[in-house]
Design a protein around this motif. Structure first.
Motif, mmCIF file in Angstrom:
data_model
loop_
_atom_site.group_PDB
_atom_site.id
_atom_site.type_symbol
_atom_site.label_atom_id
_atom_site.label_comp_id
_atom_site.label_asym_id
_atom_site.label_seq_id
_atom_site.Cartn_x
_atom_site.Cartn_y
_atom_site.Cartn_z
ATOM 1 N N LEU A 9 38.837 16.431 -32.209
ATOM 2 C CA LEU A 9 37.573 15.714 -32.013
ATOM 3 C C LEU A 9 36.648 15.957 -33.196
ATOM 4 O O LEU A 9 36.033 15.017 -33.717
ATOM 5 C CB LEU A 9 36.917 16.164 -30.708
ATOM 6 N N LEU A 10 36.535 17.185 -33.620
ATOM 7 C CA LEU A 10 35.700 17.529 -34.770
ATOM 8 C C LEU A 10 36.113 16.727 -36.003
ATOM 9 O O LEU A 10 35.271 16.120 -36.673
ATOM 10 C CB LEU A 10 35.804 19.024 -35.057
ATOM 11 N N SER A 11 37.381 16.725 -36.284
ATOM 12 C CA SER A 11 37.892 15.999 -37.443
ATOM 13 C C SER A 11 37.613 14.498 -37.325
ATOM 14 O O SER A 11 37.154 13.862 -38.283
ATOM 15 C CB SER A 11 39.389 16.246 -37.581
ATOM 16 N N TYR A 12 37.869 13.953 -36.170
ATOM 17 C CA TYR A 12 37.655 12.522 -35.931
ATOM 18 C C TYR A 12 36.181 12.157 -36.107
ATOM 19 O O TYR A 12 35.845 11.204 -36.826
ATOM 20 C CB TYR A 12 38.127 12.171 -34.521
ATOM 21 N N VAL A 13 35.302 12.921 -35.470
ATOM 22 C CA VAL A 13 33.871 12.613 -35.520
ATOM 23 C C VAL A 13 33.347 12.744 -36.946
ATOM 24 O O VAL A 13 32.636 11.856 -37.431
ATOM 25 C CB VAL A 13 33.077 13.507 -34.543
ATOM 26 N N THR A 41 30.420 19.963 -26.474
ATOM 27 C CA THR A 41 31.848 20.205 -26.683
ATOM 28 C C THR A 41 32.099 20.875 -28.027
ATOM 29 O O THR A 41 32.844 21.849 -28.117
ATOM 30 C CB THR A 41 32.634 18.881 -26.597
ATOM 31 N N LEU A 42 31.449 20.389 -29.063
ATOM 32 C CA LEU A 42 31.674 20.961 -30.385
ATOM 33 C C LEU A 42 30.931 22.280 -30.565
ATOM 34 O O LEU A 42 31.364 23.134 -31.344
ATOM 35 C CB LEU A 42 31.317 19.948 -31.466
ATOM 36 N N HIS A 48 28.014 22.774 -35.209
ATOM 37 C CA HIS A 48 26.700 22.237 -34.854
ATOM 38 C C HIS A 48 26.371 21.084 -35.787
ATOM 39 O O HIS A 48 26.684 21.129 -36.984
ATOM 40 C CB HIS A 48 25.645 23.342 -34.953
ATOM 41 N N TYR A 49 25.712 20.081 -35.235
ATOM 42 C CA TYR A 49 25.401 18.893 -36.020
ATOM 43 C C TYR A 49 24.287 19.167 -37.013
ATOM 44 O O TYR A 49 23.246 19.723 -36.666
ATOM 45 C CB TYR A 49 25.001 17.736 -35.097
ATOM 46 N N SER A 50 24.513 18.774 -38.250
ATOM 47 C CA SER A 50 23.504 18.845 -39.301
ATOM 48 C C SER A 50 23.064 17.427 -39.618
ATOM 49 O O SER A 50 23.850 16.630 -40.150
ATOM 50 C CB SER A 50 24.083 19.499 -40.562
#
Length: 57
Positions: A9-13, A41-42, A48-50
């Motif tokens: 998921l991380l890679s895809y997003v 989820t991540l 964490h989103y930057s």
């Protein structure tokens, strides 16, 4: 459909954010994904989103 494995998921997003979307909100809206669920989820795998980088780091 999004990958269920958190690493996939991380890679895809991050790929989608880099190549197609200007923000996490755009990504989630376009794919009808709950932004809070995605962040949670991540977060569980310590990513964490930057907003400045437009990616999970």
């Amino acid at each position: 459909m999004l990958p269920t494995d958190p690493i996939m998921l991380l890679s895809y997003v991050n790929t989608k954010l880099r190549d197609e979307f200007q923000s996490l909100e755009d990504f989630c809206q376009s794919l009808d994904v709950n932004v809070v669920t995605l962040i949670d989820t991540l977060d569980k795998i310590d990513y964490h989103y930057s907003k400045e980088r437009n990616q999970f780091i």
